[in-house]
Design an enzyme around this catalytic site. Structure first.
Site, mmCIF file in Angstrom:
data_model
loop_
_atom_site.group_PDB
_atom_site.id
_atom_site.type_symbol
_atom_site.label_atom_id
_atom_site.label_comp_id
_atom_site.label_asym_id
_atom_site.label_seq_id
_atom_site.Cartn_x
_atom_site.Cartn_y
_atom_site.Cartn_z
ATOM 1 C CE LYS A 72 -12.902 -3.295 -0.110
ATOM 2 N NZ LYS A 72 -13.464 -4.242 0.763
ATOM 3 C CE LYS B 51 -6.295 -8.392 -2.391
ATOM 4 N NZ LYS B 51 -6.588 -7.919 -1.029
ATOM 5 C CE LYS C 118 -4.405 -1.841 0.995
ATOM 6 N NZ LYS C 118 -5.786 -1.685 1.406
#
Ligand code: ATP
Ligand code: LTN
Length: 332
Positions: free
Chosen positions: A200, A197, A115
């Site tokens: 969303k 992966k 992230k």
């Protein structure tokens, strides 16, 4: 009589609409676990602000996330369902746990590294200490099992380490939790890049199927899904795209690999992708219908969440006061 069953806790962020990955890896298991465990589920909105959110969008997504959990089989008569920010003990316990978590441990978290790369202009303290808040979520309720997708295993293991460290330093306080990861579908891959992966927050909408996508959108995304060279429907390491679709189809229909390979022997990828799309539509359609009904009755949804927060606060307050006593905080 007190509930003698083991406890389950899990959380999901209201950071956008849930994906097929969230459903397959996590949410679809949460309803069935109610038969065996004492379950507590949370929409973890405090986790969501580690990434910049629009306030109005976050508020809306929070209700939608709760409605989607209810539509997917969480029964508020059997489980506790609540919004994280309505239970102040999460933030309070988080501080005490932070003082029992090492900088080096947090630095090793792969989600933080990922992230940070994706949000290079906003590598804030919350993004770094996020796993501590997650440990607080779990330890406040003395959960034994934490059902998650495989990407969260490392965070649950850190929660275990923090619990053990606290117990050793201050005497037995927390249940030491374990990740509960299903063998099948613990990591659904992107439809556009089978090495990544399904997420969303993927900027490419074709990479994921959202749980509230219309049937024609779901079908279109599967038809565009990246497959592999060759035309054979078979699970193989060098066929990650087809293998991912087989996993999805197997979970949606209950068919095993041999049955799927037999069903599509001699047929092309086109037929297969259409069947996978249809299988997802068949599972999502009734969920979407319930979701619409639940969102249409906002007063009832708010009542469920208010009750859930009250129950959660009662359990959380007990754990927190025990922790405060153990670390030597005075109470007047
Ligand atoms: P993002 O990818 O934007 O960080 P997310 O989709 O991972 O978000 P979370 O709220 O972080 O969403 O995850 C909720 C649950 O869904 C977790 O238990 C997580 O492990 C699981 N999960 C998320 N994506 C997948 C996936 N592709 N396959 C299986 N499980 C998944
Ligand atoms: N970190 C998780 C969401 C999450 C969670 C939790 C999962 C927050 N608190 C407690 C299980 C238990 C994620 O990003 N998927």
């Amino acid at each position: 009589m007190a509930d003698q069953r083991e406890r389950v806790f899990s959380g999901i962020q209201p950071s956008g609409t849930f994906t097929l990955g969230n459903y397959v890896g996590a949410v679809r298991h949460w309803g069935p676990l109610q038969a065996e465990y004492d379950c507590i589920y949370s929409v973890v909105n405090m986790h969501a602000i580690t990434v910049r959110q629009q306030p109005a969008a976050l508020r809306k997504a929070t209700y939608e996330a709760a409605a989607m959990l209810l539509a997917s089989g969480i029964d508020p008569e059997q489980s506790v369902i609540f919004i994280q920010s309505e239970v102040p003990q999460h933030a309070e316990l988080s501080w005490v746990l932070a003082c029992n978590t090492m900088f080096g441990e947090l630095s090793r978290m792969t989600q933080f590294k990922d992230k940070s790369k994706k949000n290079a202009d906003n590598i804030n303290g919350g993004l770094f200490t996020y796993p501590i808040l997650m440990a607080a979520d779990i330890l406040l309720y003395n959960a034994h099992q934490v059902p998650v997708g495989v990407d969260q295993k490392q965070h649950v293991e850190l929660s275990r380490d923090i619990a053990q460290r606290f117990n050793n330093a201050y005497s037995d306080t927390f249940v030491v939790p374990a990740p509960l990861i299903q063998k099948q579908g613990a990591k659904v891959m992107s439809l556009q890049d089978p090495a990544a992966k399904m997420s969303k927050s993927d900027p490419n909408e074709n990479a994921y199927v959202a749980m509230d996508d219309a049937p024609e959108v779901i079908m279109r995304k599967f038809k565009r899904a990246v497959t592999d060279s060759g035309g054979e429907v078979r699970r193989a390491e060098d066929k990650p795209g087809v293998s991912n679709l087989m996993t999805i189809y197997g979970i949606m229909t209950g068919k095993d690999d041999a049955a799927i390979e037999a069903e599509f022997a001699g047929r092309g990828y086109g037929d297969f992708k259409e069947a996978v799309g249809q299988s997802v539509i068949d599972v999502f359609t009734p969920i979407q219908q319930r979701y619409g009904e639940i969102l249409a009755d906002k007063a009832e949804l708010e009542r469920i969440l208010r009750e859930g927060a009250e129950k959660a606060r009662r359990i959380a307050a007990k754990t927190l006061s025990k922790v405060y006593r153990k670390v030597g905080f005075v109470s007047n």
